[in-house]
Design an enzyme around this catalytic site. Structure first.
Site: not given
Length: 324
Positions: A5, A91
Site C-alpha cells: 500500500d 487508526e
C-alpha cells in the site's frame, strides 16, 4: 497474494519492477478527511493499471461528518476501475468514543455500499480490539500488526499488513507489505472458518441475524448448523445464492437494511431493504416497492400504532428492527 500500500510519500514507483518482484495487489491512498486528495493517486493508478496489477484505494478517516468524507472519496475515485475493495483506514481516535468511531466507520461504509461498492476496514490489532464495536465487525477486515507471523486477533481477515519497513523492487524507500486473500477482491467472498471458536465476525453476524430474522441464535462466535441455516434463510429472502456463506453480497444486503433508507413507492429503489420490508409485513417478496407492498406496509403500521402512510421511515424502521 502479495501486496503493498502506497501514498505520495513513496515518491516515484516503477510498477513493472514491483510486479516482477511478485506483488499482485497495490492499494493507493486516494483521500483523507473532507478535502485532502493525495497528489499521486491518479499517476499511481495509471502506472499500476498499465503494469497489470490489481488495484484498490483507501481513505484515511478523520473525525468529520462521515458521509461527507465518504462522498469526497467516492467523487475522487469515480470512473476508475477497481479490482479490490475500498478500504476505510481508521487508526486514530481524535478524541472520539468507541461508539462515535464505530458510527463513523459504519456510515462511511454504508454510503459506499449504497453506491454499489465493496468495502473493508483497515486498522491495527489494538485499535480493532479497543476502539471498534460490533456494529462494524461484520465488515471485511484488513489488519496491521508487525513482528508476528499472524495477527493476534480472534477474527477472520482478508488482509494482513505485516511490515511498514519492507523493501520492494521499484520503490526507492521502505514500503508497507501485505498478504491478501481472495476476499480482498471486488465480489470476493469472506469465508468463515467454522472451526474457529469465539470469532468476533461470527458473533456480529449472529447478532445481525437475530435482529433481522428474530431467530434467537446463541451469540457464541461459532458457525454451527443453526447459524448456517439462518444465513441461508436470509439469503433466500434477499434473492441471493443460498450457500450459507456470509460473503460480500450477503453482508451488503444486511448493510443496506441497517442503513434504514427511506423507502416507498415514490422513493429511490433499495432492493434488499424492500425485500426485507416485504418479508416482515407479509407482502410478496420481489424487491419492488409497488402499490401492493404499500398497502401491506400501511396495514402493518396501523397494527403497530404508527401513522399508516405506507412509507417506511425512521419510526417504521425502528419498529421493524429494534422492537419486533
Amino acid at each position: 497474494m502479495k501486496g503493498i500500500d502506497i501514498y505520495s510519500g513513496q515518491g516515484s514507483v516503477d510498477f513493472n519492477a514491483v510486479k516482477e518482484s511478485g506483488v499482485e495487489v497495490v492499494y493507493i491512498k486516494a483521500t483523507e478527511g473532507l478535502t485532502y486528495t493525495d497528489s499521486t493517486y491518479k499517476d499511481f493508478y495509471d502506472g499500476a493499471k498499465n503494469a497489470g496489477l490489481k488495484i484498490g484505494f483507501y481513505h484515511y478517516l478523520r473525525a468529520n461528518d462521515p458521509t461527507s468524507e465518504a462522498e469526497h472519496f467516492f467523487n475522487t475515485i469515480s470512473g476508475l476501475s477497481l479490482d479490490c475493495k475500498c478500504a476505510i483506514d481508521v487508526e486514530v481516535t481524535l478524541g472520539q468514543s468507541i461508539d462515535q468511531i464505530s458510527s463513523n466507520v459504519r456510515k462511511f461504509a454504508d454510503y459506499l455500499i449504497n453506491k454499489g461498492l465493496d468495502v473493508c476496514v483497515y486498522t491495527y490489532t489494538n485499535f480493532y480490539k479497543d476502539n471498534l464495536n460490533s456494529t462494524v465487525k461484520d465488515l471485511p477486515l484488513w489488519i496491521a500488526e508487525y513482528g508476528v507471523s499472524k495477527p493476534n486477533i480472534d477474527a477472520s481477515y482478508v488482509g494482513f499488513q505485516y511490515s511498514d519497513s519492507g523493501s520492494v523492487n521499484g520503490i526507492s524507500g521502505s514500503a508497507d507489505l501485505d498478504e491478501f486473500s481472495e476476499g480482498i477482491l471486488v465480489g470476493g467472498t469472506v469465508v468463515i472458518d467454522p472451526g474457529q471458536g469465539g470469532d468476533d465476525n461470527i458473533k456480529a453476524i449472529q447478532q445481525d441475524l437475530n435482529i433481522l430474522l428474530k431467530r434467537g441464535l446463541e451469540v457464541d462466535g461459532i458457525e454451527g448448523p443453526e447459524t448456517e441455516a439462518a444465513i441461508k434463510d436470509f439469503q433466500s429472502i434477499m434473492g441471493l445464492t443460498v450457500d450459507g456463506i456470509w460473503g460480500t453480497n450477503t453482508s451488503g444486503a444486511a448493510q443496506q437494511i441497517f442503513s434504514r433508507p427511506l423507502d416507498g413507492v415514490a422513493y429511490p429503489h433499495y432492493e434488499y431493504a424492500t425485500r426485507y420490508i416485504q418479508y416482515r409485513v407479509g407482502a410478496s417478496v420481489d424487491g419492488t416497492f409497488g402499490s401492493g407492498t404499500k398497502a401491506k406496509v400501511a396495514a402493518w403500521q396501523s397494527n403497530q400504532g404508527l401513522m399508516a402512510d405506507g412509507v417506511v421511515g425512521s419510526a417504521t424502521w425502528s419498529k421493524l428492527l429494534d422492537e419486533n
